[in-house]
Write an enzyme that holds these catalytic residues in place. Structure first.
Site, PDB file in Angstrom:
ATOM      1  N   LYS A 249       1.470  -3.382   7.387  1.00  0.00           N
ATOM      2  CA  LYS A 249       1.804  -3.571   5.976  1.00  0.00           C
ATOM      3  C   LYS A 249       3.314  -3.499   5.736  1.00  0.00           C
ATOM      4  CE  LYS A 249      -1.982  -4.207   3.514  1.00  0.00           C
ATOM      5  NZ  LYS A 249      -2.107  -5.384   2.617  1.00  0.00           N
TER       6      LYS A 249
ATOM      7  N   THR B 256       0.811  -1.217   0.000  1.00  0.00           N
ATOM      8  CA  THR B 256       0.000   0.000   0.000  1.00  0.00           C
ATOM      9  C   THR B 256       0.845   1.268   0.000  1.00  0.00           C
ATOM     10  OG1 THR B 256      -1.545   1.307   1.363  1.00  0.00           O
ATOM     11  CG2 THR B 256      -0.126  -0.235   2.512  1.00  0.00           C
TER      12      THR B 256
ATOM     13  N   TYR C  13      -2.305   0.245  10.610  1.00  0.00           N
ATOM     14  CA  TYR C  13      -2.470  -0.475   9.334  1.00  0.00           C
ATOM     15  C   TYR C  13      -1.180  -0.427   8.516  1.00  0.00           C
ATOM     16  CZ  TYR C  13      -3.864  -1.063   4.430  1.00  0.00           C
ATOM     17  OH  TYR C  13      -3.929  -1.446   3.111  1.00  0.00           O
TER      18      TYR C  13
ATOM     19  N   GLU D  70       0.232   3.702   1.768  1.00  0.00           N
ATOM     20  CA  GLU D  70       0.266   4.202   3.149  1.00  0.00           C
ATOM     21  C   GLU D  70       1.618   3.928   3.813  1.00  0.00           C
ATOM     22  OE1 GLU D  70      -2.128   6.028   4.835  1.00  0.00           O
ATOM     23  OE2 GLU D  70      -3.137   6.129   2.887  1.00  0.00           O
TER      24      GLU D  70
END
Length: 253
Positions: free
Chosen positions: A51, A23, A47, A25
């Site tokens: 990841k 991701t 999150y 992010e």
């Protein structure tokens, strides 16, 4: 890690191709204008931290055991199937429901936050192309264009037939229907994140060069598709709310 370890223990390192859904992010509070495969990671949420573990675990197993294991660092990818709690779907759904009188207002967080939005169809194709590659490699998948939540709102409401204008500033900023003067969008501080990621925009030039990948959708066509779907859903709900279900049922009986 358990999946990768299962591949290793079963002796499938040369048979299985493993894709890890990474991701944008990961980049978090980046200082770079565009993020690519060389941009340092700075995750800003639980999150993103999880990841980051998945990303490096995949790299580790690839390098340690010669697995075909890759990370797709995908920037935001959307479609009509997006869940209602995600900001893009929340916006297109609210615009459609306000249009049909099912909702009165959309409450939202940081209007200045910018993201690189693409269509899930394009991004799934990129996943597949990564797995057809001769060499396992990690790729950034992105459109290379960033848009603010405010702009996304304006376009989505416009597609739903509502001309939206933002007035005011800070927490008092509001989205107003130009025609009626009614406030349709308000900021709710509850939707702000404690560690905000204010800007992300991906550089997918490596994927375009190595894989021949090109996005077929831009953000406007993506919003078109999402709003069209949500307008259809809202129209059906409005029909049922207004007694259409009773009318149809009686006629069928």
């Amino acid at each position: 890690m358990r999946i990768l370890e299962a591949i290793r223990l079963l002796g499938l390192c040369k048979k299985v191709k493993f894709y890890q859904a990474s991701t944008s992010e990961l980049y978090g509070d980046t200082k770079e204008v565009m993020q690519n495969e060389q941009t340092p990671f700075k995750p800003r949420s639980p999150y993103a931290c999880a990841k980051l573990f998945a990303y490096w675990t995949t790299v580790n197993y690839r390098e340690a055991y010669g697995m075909f294991a890759v990370n797709g660092i995908l920037f935001n990818h959307e479609s009509p199937r997006r869940g209602a709690t995600f900001v893009t779907k929340k916006i297109t759904r609210a615009a459609s429901r306000i249009k049909y009188g099912l909702d009165e207002k959309l409450y939202i967080g940081n209007l200045d936050s910018k993201r690189d939005w693409g269509h899930s169809k394009d991004y799934v194709e990129a996943m597949w192309l990564m797995l057809q590659n001769d060499v396992p490699k990690d790729y950034v998948i992105a459109t290379g264009k960033s848009m603010s939540i405010r702009e996304f709102c304006t376009i989505a409401f416009k597609k739903a037939g509502i001309d939206l204008e933002f007035v005011g500033s800070g927490l008092d900023e509001k989205g107003v229907d130009k025609e009626t003067g009614k406030v349709l969008v308000e900021i709710d501080p509850a939707y702000f994140r404690p560690t905000e990621v204010s800007y992300l925009c991906g550089d997918s030039s490596l994927a375009r060069k190595d894989l021949g990948w090109q996005p077929k959708y831009d953000v406007n066509s993506l919003i078109d598709e999402m709003v069209e779907y949500d307008l259809h859903q809202a129209k059906k709900e409005k029909f049922l709310t207004d007694g259409g279900y009773k009318f149809v049922t009686e006629r069928e009986e």
